[in-house]
Design an enzyme around this catalytic site. Structure first.
Site, PDB file in Angstrom:
ATOM      1  CG  MET A 140      -6.437  -5.741  -4.840  1.00 24.67           C
ATOM      2  SD  MET A 140      -6.259  -6.702  -6.360  1.00 24.67           S
ATOM      3  CE  MET A 140      -7.948  -6.661  -6.961  1.00 24.67           C
ATOM      4  NE  ARG A 158      -9.647  -2.922  -1.739  1.00 24.25           N
ATOM      5  CZ  ARG A 158      -8.797  -2.574  -0.788  1.00 24.25           C
ATOM      6  NH1 ARG A 158      -7.894  -1.656  -0.994  1.00 24.25           N
ATOM      7  NH2 ARG A 158      -8.864  -3.141   0.401  1.00 24.25           N
ATOM      8  CD  GLU A 196      16.221  -6.177  24.828  1.00 24.48           C
ATOM      9  OE1 GLU A 196      17.142  -5.992  25.626  1.00 24.48           O
ATOM     10  OE2 GLU A 196      15.021  -5.978  25.130  1.00 24.48           O
ATOM     11  CB  CYS A 212      -0.822   0.096   1.277  1.00 24.49           C
ATOM     12  SG  CYS A 212      -1.894  -1.277   1.525  1.00 24.49           S
TER      13      CYS A 212
END
Ligand code: XMP
Length: 494
Positions: free
Chosen positions: A392, A405, A474, A309
């Site tokens: 997408m 979308r 760590e 993305c």
């Protein structure tokens, strides 16, 4: 007075996976015993709370079948037309059918010669075939063992000479237990299913029955068929109705910004016209959740966390995923609406942190895109194997579907696309089963550290601690040279 800052800059902080860790707690939970059963929507329960993303390089029927067989769920993407989608849904729903329906059964015609039938069976990859006349009557059954050379069958004889004509058949209402017993008793591998008039209705095979038994965790509907989800655009009423009709269990209203009020209107309209559950997403805030809880059967969370993305960079908008999930879950849990955390999960630890933040299930793209079951070819670059993985909202994906979308109109020209995703390659990983095993196993370890034996218990008990940059360093493998790659951790990720 705001001191040196303007009020615009007195802002809350939002956290993501690497900012937090689960606080270890007293526990009697052995990881292997931790129960991952959860819900992905109001009426769909899964054995492992893991969903494969609705992306054209992740989930088509092959992936959806494998996901459901191993206890999760696949969501078919929507870069295909409605007819193709219906076909894909049927493939998933019928993959584990006890009775293979007539139109998918390889049958032999009594006029065929032994050689022709033999060649047909090799070509179709089956070990036997009912011999059926033009009326559909079952005259006999032929199997490859009937035509081995030592049996002295003449290859030019009609198949009726070589077939078994005393056929063991089964009635239409046969169940798996009876079919198994029947085949076991007669030492046969397949049984034609016939109606009252001896007309062929389908075929039951031993291989099919054994395969079904192998998947004890499989997620099935009330009729024993594998479950599957399908992505639907917020304004695609026709697609939604066709998916519902075809037997999809959940429609995922697929939008990058579902807190758009037109999208909510569209989603509501779809919800009113279908029987399937309707999951709505994506959102990333408390207020958005409040606008969905009165009608959605599930809510999907994720504004820009995905590996491919670029939404946050392109639009300047987004919400770090742990904060997004916990804000939505605060509201959704009060209305008993399941929450799905979608995007950004790199490790099993990220998946179980999402559940601790309040999600009921997780959705992943990149984690599965490299598996055998994902669509697309394996390519070799510099001696390493990869598979294609693309957003997408990438130019390539928008060109083969549409940009709705991302609430964009279809441009005339290629350079008019404003993408919110990239096209990439991801290392080839082998089977989905082994990837899922690592993912689910890591999540169970997390449940062991926190002492939650079930997903609800784990959600209740889990607490986060905040991690500094030093703490984060760590956490990863450090100060060593990794010599053997672990199946769930790649040195490239350090
Ligand atoms: P992961 O991190 O698992 O993310 O690969 C998969 C999820 O990312 C979302 N998605 C996109 N988001 N632009 C975006 O901003 C895109 O092009 C894009 N494609 C997919 C989607 O929610 C998916 O499940």
């Amino acid at each position: 007075e705001h001191g040196p800052y303007s009020s615009k800059l007195q802002v809350p902080e939002a956290l993501t996976f690497d900012d937090v860790l689960l606080r270890p707690k007293e526990s009697r939970v052995e990881p292997d015993d931790a129960d991952l059963t959860s819900r992905v929507s109001k009426s769909v329960e899964v054995s492992v709370p893991i969903i494969s993303a609705a992306m054209d390089t992740v989930t088509e029927s092959e992936m959806a079948v494998a996901m459901a067989r191993h206890g999760g769920l696949g969501v078919l993407h929507r870069n295909m037309n409605v007819d193709e989608m219906v076909e894909e849904i049927h493939r998933v729903k019928s993959a584990d059918d006890l009775i293979i329906p007539t139109d998918s059964v390889v049958t032999a015609d009594p006029e065929m010669t032994v050689r022709e039938v033999d060649e047909m069976m090799v070509r179709e990859g089956v070990g036997g075939a009912p011999v059926v006349n033009t009326r559909g009557e079952v005259l006999g059954i032929i199997s490859s063992t009937d035509i081995r050379p030592h049996l002295e069958v003449n290859e030019d004889d009609p198949v009726t000479e070589a077939m078994t004509d005393e056929v063991i058949t089964a009635p239409e209402d046969i169940d798996a237990r009876d079919a198994f017993d029947l085949m076991y008793e007669h030492k046969i591998e397949r049984v034609p299913v016939v109606d009252d008039e001896n007309l062929l209705v389908g075929l039951v095979t031993m291989q099919g029955i054994l395969q079904r038994r192998e998947y004890s965790e499989a997620v099935r509907d009330d009729d024993g068929r594998l479950r599957c989800g399908v992505a639907v655009g917020p304004f695609e009423t026709e697609r939604a109705e066709a998916a519902d009709e075809a037997g999809a269990d959940i429609l995922f209203i697929d939008c990058a910004h579902a807190h758009n009020l037109n999208v909510i209107d569209g989603a509501r309209e779809i919800k009113e016209s279908v029987d399937a559950d309707v999951v709505v997403g994506n959102i990333g805030t408390r207020e958005a959740a409040e606008d969905l809880v009165d009608f959605a059967d599930g809510i999907k969370v994720g504004i820009g966390p995905g590996s491919i993305c670029t939404t946050r960079v392109v639009s300047g908008s987004g919400m770090p995923q742990i904060t997004a999930v916990s804000q939505v879950a605060d509201v959704a849990s009060q209305h008993d609406v399941p929450v799905i955390a979608d995007g950004g999960i790199r490790y099993s630890g990220d998946a179980i942190k999402s559940i601790a933040a309040g999600a009921d299930a997780v959705m992943l793209g990149s984690y599965f895109a490299g598996t055998e079951e994902a669509p697309g070819r394996v390519v070799t670059m510099n001696g390493k194997k990869y598979k294609q993985y693309r957003g997408m909202g990438s130019v390539g994906a928008m060109k083969s579907g549409d940009g709705d979308r991302y609430l964009k109109d279809e441009p005339q020209d290629e350079d008019e696309y404003v993408p919110e995703g990239v096209e990439a390659a991801t290392p080839y990983k082998g089977t989905l089963e082994s990837e899922l095993h690592q993912l689910a196993g890591g999540m169970q370890s997390g449940m062991g550290y926190v002492g939650g034996g079930t997903i609800p218990e784990f959600k209740d008990r889990s607490e986060f601690v905040r991690v500094s940059a030093a703490g984060q360093a760590e956490s990863h493998a450090h100060d060593v040279v990794i010599t053997d790659e672990a199946p769930n951790y790649s040195p490239a990720d350090e």
